[in-house]
Design an enzyme around this catalytic site. Structure first.
Site, PDB file in Angstrom:
ATOM      1  N   ASP A  11     106.904  41.937   0.646  1.00  0.00           N
ATOM      2  CA  ASP A  11     106.652  40.771  -0.192  1.00  0.00           C
ATOM      3  C   ASP A  11     108.001  40.152  -0.511  1.00  0.00           C
ATOM      4  O   ASP A  11     109.058  40.742  -0.239  1.00  0.00           O
ATOM      5  CB  ASP A  11     105.916  41.174  -1.466  1.00  0.00           C
ATOM      6  CG  ASP A  11     105.575  39.978  -2.343  1.00  0.00           C
ATOM      7  OD1 ASP A  11     105.126  38.958  -1.799  1.00  0.00           O
ATOM      8  OD2 ASP A  11     105.775  40.047  -3.571  1.00  0.00           O
ATOM      9  N   SER A  12     107.971  38.980  -1.123  1.00  0.00           N
ATOM     10  CA  SER A  12     109.224  38.325  -1.488  1.00  0.00           C
ATOM     11  C   SER A  12     109.932  39.039  -2.637  1.00  0.00           C
ATOM     12  O   SER A  12     111.134  38.854  -2.829  1.00  0.00           O
ATOM     13  CB  SER A  12     108.962  36.870  -1.886  1.00  0.00           C
ATOM     14  OG  SER A  12     108.094  36.814  -3.005  1.00  0.00           O
ATOM     15  N   TYR A  43     109.224  32.806  -2.025  1.00  0.00           N
ATOM     16  CA  TYR A  43     108.814  32.337  -0.709  1.00  0.00           C
ATOM     17  C   TYR A  43     107.988  31.056  -0.792  1.00  0.00           C
ATOM     18  O   TYR A  43     107.753  30.401   0.217  1.00  0.00           O
ATOM     19  CB  TYR A  43     107.960  33.409  -0.021  1.00  0.00           C
ATOM     20  CG  TYR A  43     108.717  34.479   0.727  1.00  0.00           C
ATOM     21  CD1 TYR A  43     110.096  34.633   0.600  1.00  0.00           C
ATOM     22  CD2 TYR A  43     108.037  35.345   1.577  1.00  0.00           C
ATOM     23  CE1 TYR A  43     110.773  35.622   1.294  1.00  0.00           C
ATOM     24  CE2 TYR A  43     108.696  36.338   2.280  1.00  0.00           C
ATOM     25  CZ  TYR A  43     110.063  36.483   2.143  1.00  0.00           C
ATOM     26  OH  TYR A  43     110.728  37.458   2.835  1.00  0.00           O
ATOM     27  N   GLY A  44     107.515  30.706  -1.971  1.00  0.00           N
ATOM     28  CA  GLY A  44     106.554  29.627  -2.116  1.00  0.00           C
ATOM     29  C   GLY A  44     107.047  28.254  -1.724  1.00  0.00           C
ATOM     30  O   GLY A  44     106.245  27.348  -1.485  1.00  0.00           O
ATOM     31  N   CYS A  74     102.068  39.275   0.876  1.00  0.00           N
ATOM     32  CA  CYS A  74     102.591  37.994   0.413  1.00  0.00           C
ATOM     33  C   CYS A  74     101.666  36.923   0.944  1.00  0.00           C
ATOM     34  O   CYS A  74     101.457  36.832   2.168  1.00  0.00           O
ATOM     35  CB  CYS A  74     104.011  37.770   0.928  1.00  0.00           C
ATOM     36  SG  CYS A  74     104.652  36.104   0.615  1.00  0.00           S
ATOM     37  N   SER A  76     102.032  33.613   0.872  1.00  0.00           N
ATOM     38  CA  SER A  76     102.735  32.552   1.588  1.00  0.00           C
ATOM     39  C   SER A  76     102.989  32.959   3.032  1.00  0.00           C
ATOM     40  O   SER A  76     102.760  32.178   3.970  1.00  0.00           O
ATOM     41  CB  SER A  76     104.054  32.225   0.888  1.00  0.00           C
ATOM     42  OG  SER A  76     103.835  31.700  -0.397  1.00  0.00           O
ATOM     43  N   GLU A 173     109.308  37.556 -11.885  1.00  0.00           N
ATOM     44  CA  GLU A 173     110.514  38.241 -11.394  1.00  0.00           C
ATOM     45  C   GLU A 173     111.536  38.436 -12.508  1.00  0.00           C
ATOM     46  O   GLU A 173     112.361  39.337 -12.459  1.00  0.00           O
ATOM     47  CB  GLU A 173     111.135  37.442 -10.245  1.00  0.00           C
ATOM     48  CG  GLU A 173     110.338  37.467  -8.951  1.00  0.00           C
ATOM     49  CD  GLU A 173     110.455  38.791  -8.205  1.00  0.00           C
ATOM     50  OE1 GLU A 173     111.472  39.487  -8.369  1.00  0.00           O
ATOM     51  OE2 GLU A 173     109.513  39.130  -7.459  1.00  0.00           O
ATOM     52  N   CYS A 205      98.491  34.889  -4.915  1.00  0.00           N
ATOM     53  CA  CYS A 205      99.871  35.371  -4.807  1.00  0.00           C
ATOM     54  C   CYS A 205      99.886  36.769  -5.393  1.00  0.00           C
ATOM     55  O   CYS A 205      99.305  37.004  -6.464  1.00  0.00           O
ATOM     56  CB  CYS A 205     100.829  34.450  -5.560  1.00  0.00           C
ATOM     57  SG  CYS A 205     102.537  35.070  -5.646  1.00  0.00           S
ATOM     58  N   THR A 206     100.533  37.703  -4.709  1.00  0.00           N
ATOM     59  CA  THR A 206     100.504  39.096  -5.171  1.00  0.00           C
ATOM     60  C   THR A 206     101.266  39.303  -6.472  1.00  0.00           C
ATOM     61  O   THR A 206     101.127  40.345  -7.115  1.00  0.00           O
ATOM     62  CB  THR A 206     101.062  40.038  -4.093  1.00  0.00           C
ATOM     63  OG1 THR A 206     102.345  39.562  -3.646  1.00  0.00           O
ATOM     64  CG2 THR A 206     100.120  40.123  -2.911  1.00  0.00           C
ATOM     65  N   HIS A 207     102.061  38.326  -6.891  1.00  0.00           N
ATOM     66  CA  HIS A 207     102.705  38.407  -8.202  1.00  0.00           C
ATOM     67  C   HIS A 207     101.708  38.189  -9.340  1.00  0.00           C
ATOM     68  O   HIS A 207     101.881  38.720 -10.440  1.00  0.00           O
ATOM     69  CB  HIS A 207     103.814  37.348  -8.334  1.00  0.00           C
ATOM     70  CG  HIS A 207     105.083  37.673  -7.616  1.00  0.00           C
ATOM     71  ND1 HIS A 207     105.198  37.610  -6.250  1.00  0.00           N
ATOM     72  CD2 HIS A 207     106.307  38.043  -8.084  1.00  0.00           C
ATOM     73  CE1 HIS A 207     106.437  37.926  -5.896  1.00  0.00           C
ATOM     74  NE2 HIS A 207     107.131  38.194  -6.988  1.00  0.00           N
TER      75      HIS A 207
END
Length: 299
Positions: A11-12, A43-44, A74, A76, A173, A205-207
């Site tokens: 992932d990012s 990454y978005g 991810c 994206s 983040e 989004c995995t976040h």
């Protein structure tokens, strides 16, 4: 004893940890090598060419670490780079889009599916296409009334509203997922989805699962939140079962398993600051993630 498969995941940043946690909790016979591309997060706002290049570098690294399956954790990258990565690497890959779309179709009760995601994922229209494809392949809602209405052409089922949320990833983040700042931004982003009357919301989004408490607080009980990680675990379980069958039939070779008495369950690599990743990851997961090693890729 059944051998443990090695899953490569990337992932990012810290977002993919939500997927990793689901996999480790539900599948006991796997180990995960996780790569967070924190030097190039988010990454978005990246181009397709950039995401393909990043993906090639990371997948090559993960295969070198023994990965037998790659989970592109991810959205994206899943939306833009995954088709190309599948062509260029001879290893099974699972993305986030198709499993998440199928789960949303299964769970919707009114046929009005919403999406929050990065701007790259929204622009790709990958989830809208995946919802339509899932229905065309026979995936149907569990709600019998909606299912029968759709089958008789009396009620549409579609992704009716997609909302880009560019500020969510930087907030998460930075460890601010549960802040008043996050709540204010979330209210703004969710307002169009409320107005569209969505009954099911895909976290694209995995976040975003780290924001789940805030999102539920704002959305209320009438909107079901869909985390594609749940469906990814189901798809990964099926894939691993097929790998076992193929090995037993001799269609593919069996990898060596030098595990030792106490094999690790997860190893972590990042392209940026290992300590920052560890601190934020520990806070978000509310459990220690252990040693994190820095591995620079590309330029």
């Amino acid at each position: 004893m059944k051998k443990q498969r090695i899953i490569g995941m990337f992932d990012s940043g810290v977002g993919g940890l939500t997927v990793m946690k689901e996999i480790l909790e539900q599948l006991l016979d796997v180990r995960i090598v996780y790569f967070g591309d924190t030097a190039r997060v988010p990454y978005g706002n990246r181009t397709q060419e950039e995401l393909i290049r990043f993906g090639e570098e990371i997948v090559t690294f993960l295969i070198g670490q023994g990965a037998e399956v790659i989970v592109v954790a991810c959205n994206s990258s899943s939306a833009t780079a995954l088709p190309v990565l599948r062509e260029r690497f001879d290893v099974p890959m699972i993305g986030m889009i198709e499993p998440g779309a199928r789960l949303a179709v299964e769970k919707t009760i009114a046929g009005r599916i919403g999406l929050i995601a990065t701007e790259t994922t929204v622009r790709s229209k990958a989830y809208s296409t995946a919802v339509s494809r899932a229905l065309a392949k026979g995936c149907l809602p569990e709600n019998l009334t909606l299912r029968e209405a759709w089958q008789h052409g009396e009620h549409p089922i579609a992704l009716t509203k997609a909302q880009g949320c560019p500020l969510f990833v930087p907030l998460i983040e930075a460890g601010l997922a549960n802040s008043e700042q996050a709540r204010g931004i979330a209210r703004t982003y969710l307002a169009p989805l409320h107005a569209a009357g969505v009954d099911t919301l895909i976290l694209g989004c995995t976040h975003y699962p780290f924001l789940a408490p805030v999102l539920r607080e704002i959305l209320g009980e009438d909107v079901l939140i869909i985390d594609p990680a749940w469906a990814v675990v189901r798809e990964l379980e099926t894939l691993l079962r097929h790998l076992d069958e193929w090995e037993q039939s001799g269609l593919i070779g069996s990898p060596s398993q030098a595990q030792g008495k106490n094999p690790w369950r997860a190893r972590y690599f990042v392209s940026g600051d290992p300590e920052l990743f560890r601190q934020v990851g520990n806070t978000l997961l509310q459990e220690p993630i252990g040693h994190v090693e820095q591995k620079a890729l590309g330029e």
